[in-house]
Scaffold this active site. Structure first.
Site: not given
Ligand code: PLP
Length: 392
Positions: A199-200, A325
């Site tokens: 994720s960016a 969350c």
């Molecule tokens: C933040 C996170 C995600 C979700 O990524 P998003 O781009 O926020 O949807 C998934 N898995 C882990 C382990 C993360 O820390």
């Protein structure tokens, strides 16, 4: 007031060079990369350069990288994409009870559709047992999904061994590497991994963009139908500004992976050692060695994490309790509960997650504040018994 951000596992600030790259694509390169004319060709060049940069960070080939709208979407595409494509071979998936909700809830949704999911337990240190995994495999197992690093505790899972096991048995292996990318060297040519999510916004680029590495030749059922973008695996005109940002962030991350990890580890250890010196009744949550250099999850006995978070916030310090969350609820974190921590200790957990621009002064600022905050909160707790004063 001084502001100290220690919540990089929730999100990171945008790197100025990433911001500059985005600006260029907002204002100058606005074409549709599917168009054949000059405007489209310019955008296409940027799109493919970003793909090369993300691939280079993982030692993948560019055609093995698909851009998505988030880490969450990458996890969904990996799990559902494989489950639907391989349904004729089996209906069983193995994952862990400490995954990010993007994997847990996707697994639960697949259970409702008739797939069977084994949720591997973890021990007190948040680690899975490879024998449990071996025992869980059946001839119907089509996918194993185990995260590279846990977002709450930073615990690192043995993805090399898990991948080897999966490969021996002809099972696909997905890893949610969102927290590990940019902090650890991940080489998909060396690792037996078939799918990997990132994720960016966890690597100094904006929210709303992610990527899935899909080993060449692997067939997935797409989740989003429409145009032929991303080789028909993810339809929709590309989020060019986000993708270019992710590419830039990947390039920057690759430049100094080791230096970055060393910097984070030094600060994390300074923080932990500093806390140990001045506060008793402390629990380290997670494996003491197998964890991310950036993450420190601790519980203070007789202190509620939420209250500690709010007290630190009043002093300009941003931290987290468990996962972002579940912020705003008093449910203890599913990760800490799965590790067998008592609800009281789980509710006392605080996660410090360090980043690129944190300094020793930031850490010392927190170390100056913590003892008096913890002392005050403990005096409010009905269960706290201060040590008796020595008799005169
Ligand atoms: C933040 C996170 C995600 C979700 O990524 P998003 O781009 O926020 O949807 C998934 N898995 C882990 C382990 C993360 O820390």
């Amino acid at each position: 007031m001084r502001r100290v951000y220690l919540d990089h596992n929730a999100t990171t600030p945008i790197h100025p060079e990433v911001g500059a790259a985005m600006q260029h694509y907002i204002q100058e390169v606005w074409g549709n990369p599917s168009s054949i004319h000059w405007a489209g060709r310019d955008a296409r060049t940027g799109l493919e350069e970003a793909r090369e940069r993300v691939a280079a960070l993982l030692n993948a080939d560019p055609d093995e990288v698909i851009f998505t709208s988030s880490g969450t979407e990458a996890d969904n595409l990996a799990l559902k994409g494989v489950a639907y494509a391989r349904r004729d071979r089996g209906d069983h998936i193995i994952t862990t009870s400490v995954e990010h909700p993007a994997v847990i809830e996707t697994g639960q949704a697949l259970e409702k559709e008739g797939f069977r999911v084994t949720w591997l337990r973890v021990d007190r240190q948040g680690m899975v047992d490879l024998d449990d995994l071996r025992r869980a495999i059946t001839p119907k197992t089509i996918l194993i999904s185990v995260m590279t690093a846990n977002n709450e505790t930073g615990v690192l899972f043995p993805i090399q061994e898990i991948g080897e096991l999966a490969r021996e048995r002809g099972i696909l292996f997905h890893t949610d590497a969102v927290q590990a990318v940019g902090k650890l060297l991940l080489d998909v040519k060396a690792l037996p991994v078939d799918l990997l999510s990132l994720s960016a916004h966890k690597i100094y680029a904006p929210k709303g963009v992610g990527a899935l590495y899909i080993r060449r030749g692997l067939k997935l059922r797409p989740l989003i139908h429409g145009g032929h973008q991303e080789k028909s695996r993810r339809a929709g005109t590309e989020n060019m500004v986000g993708i270019v940002a992710l590419g830039k962030a990947a390039e920057l991350a690759r430049q100094d992976l080791e230096g970055e990890a060393a910097h984070l580890e030094k600060l994390r250890d300074r923080l932990y050692e500093g806390i140990v010196k001045v506060i008793d009744g402390l629990h380290l949550n997670g494996h003491p060695e197998h964890r991310l250099p950036s993450t420190l999850n601790v519980s203070f006995e007789h202190v509620e994490g939420e209250s500690l978070l709010l007290s630190l916030d009043l002093e300009g310090v941003a931290v987290s309790t468990g996962s972002a969350c579940s912020a705003g609820t008093l449910e203890p974190s599913h990760v800490l509960v799965a590790m067998g921590l008592s609800p009281e200790i789980a509710r006392g957990a605080i996660r410090f997650s360090l980043g690129k621009w944190n300094t020793a002064e930031d850490v010392d600022y927190v170390l100056d504040l913590l003892p008096s905050i913890v002392k005050r909160l403990r005096l409010l707790s009905p269960f706290y018994q201060p040590a008796p004063l020595p008799k005169a």
